[in-house]
Design an enzyme around this catalytic site. Structure first.
Site: not given
Length: 141
Positions: A26, A29-31
């Site tokens: 995550a 993935g957030d970036a």
């Protein structure tokens, strides 16, 4: 940028995305998702940075990510579903102030899936899912 160019320039080791915790998936993935959204916002024309930030923030907040994954949930493969659920069920020590627990967990699952697809080089599938989600929430026509 091509994946091989990134690996070479940053001297990255081969890695097994399955060995990472769902919260680590995550994290990346957030970036990745935010970079894609910021690219989309910038492509809509030159504007003040504050306006770009507001448009981007509206699509990367937990509520928007929860809505997006809710729209594409039935399109996930069994493997993608398992990654999403691992992320959704992960226990994080923090929670954003302006998100419900449900939205935050769904968003974490979505980010874990994005991170997994990115790290495994499934960029076409990653973009396919994000495109479908943005279409379904009315962000693309």
């Amino acid at each position: 940028m091509e994946e091989g160019m990134i690996k070479q320039a940053l001297q990255l080791q081969d890695m097994d995305a399955n060995s990472y915790s769902p919260l680590a998936l995550a994290y990346i993935g957030d970036a990745v998702y935010e970079l894609l959204i910021r690219t989309r916002v910038m492509n809509q024309g030159n504007m003040q940075v504050n306006k770009m930030h507001k448009r981007s923030a509206a699509l990367v907040k937990a509520q928007a990510q929860a809505e997006l994954i809710g729209q594409i949930f039935n399109e996930l493969s069994a493997e993608e579903m398992a990654i999403y659920k691992r992320g959704r069920n992960a226990r994080s020590a923090t929670m954003p102030k302006h998100a419900t627990m449900r939205d935050y967990r769904m968003a974490t699952g979505f980010e874990a899936l994005v991170g997994y697809l990115y790290l495994t080089g499934c960029h076409e599938r990653l973009l396919e899912l994000i495109h479908a989600g943005l279409m379904k929430i009315g962000e693309l026509s």
